[in-house]
Write an enzyme that holds these catalytic residues in place. Structure first.
Site, PDB file in Angstrom:
ATOM      1  CB  CYS A   5      -1.045  -0.179   0.966  1.00 28.18           C
ATOM      2  SG  CYS A   5      -0.153   0.579   2.325  1.00 28.18           S
ATOM      3  CG  HIS A  56      -4.589  -0.353   2.786  1.00 28.31           C
ATOM      4  ND1 HIS A  56      -3.793  -0.583   2.860  1.00 28.31           N
ATOM      5  CD2 HIS A  56      -5.598   0.211   2.557  1.00 28.31           C
ATOM      6  CE1 HIS A  56      -4.163  -0.419   1.644  1.00 28.31           C
ATOM      7  NE2 HIS A  56      -5.026  -0.131   1.424  1.00 28.31           N
ATOM      8  CG  HIS A  77      -6.693   0.564  -1.838  1.00 26.28           C
ATOM      9  ND1 HIS A  77      -6.270  -0.657  -0.474  1.00 26.28           N
ATOM     10  CD2 HIS A  77      -7.550  -0.012  -2.994  1.00 26.28           C
ATOM     11  CE1 HIS A  77      -7.972  -1.096  -1.099  1.00 26.28           C
ATOM     12  NE2 HIS A  77      -8.690  -0.767  -2.147  1.00 26.28           N
TER      13      HIS A  77
END
Length: 159
Positions: A73, A123, A135
């Protein structure tokens, strides 16, 4: 010769010029409604980072990878902003610490979206508008556009 070059001579001949006329002559007059539209415009680096992230659609997730063909990520956000000429630290938490924090109402396309649990960030993705992010979600997945699934998010703008 442009209108801007005539401003000093107009001032000396006229004595004083109303501010509205001066801004019009200088070419900087704003139209009604233009201020809010200008504020809503996406800065070049954010738009470019968003475009880079979107171009990586389908690239496989790999923990610790920061491109050009595999990403985790924060590797995707780091890579995308690097291509846009901005430097970010490596991890999602470090990226959160480095950005200017925003409310959801102030977010724009290209801003970072941080997912939180307790006091830490786990994240990160790039805001694409319409409550969606680009993402690289997890092992076995790929870079994709997805709806924000949590209310425990924060937004950050890369400086």
């Amino acid at each position: 010769m442009t209108a801007q070059n005539h401003v000093p001579s107009l001032l000396s001949r006229a004595g004083t010029v109303p501010a509205l006329a001066l801004t019009a002559l200088a070419g900087t007059m704003l139209l009604p409604g233009a201020v809010s539209e200008a504020r809503a415009a996406t800065p070049g680096h954010a738009a470019e980072a968003l475009s880079v992230a979107a171009s990586k659609k389908g690239s496989p997730y790999k923990y610790g990878a920061a491109g050009p063909s595999r990403f985790d990520c924060s590797g995707l956000t780091l890579y995308s902003y690097k291509k846009a000429g901005k430097t970010l630290p490596r991890t999602a938490q470090q990226q959160y610490n480095k950005t200017r924090h925003l409310s959801a109402a102030d977010r724009r396309k290209g801003d970072l979206v941080f997912f939180r649990s307790g006091g830490s960030v786990y994240h990160v993705g790039i805001y694409a508008g319409n409550h969606k992010i680009w993402h690289s979600p997890k092992a076995g997945s790929v870079v994709k556009l997805e709806r924000i699934w949590s209310k425990s998010v924060s937004y950050g703008r890369v400086r």
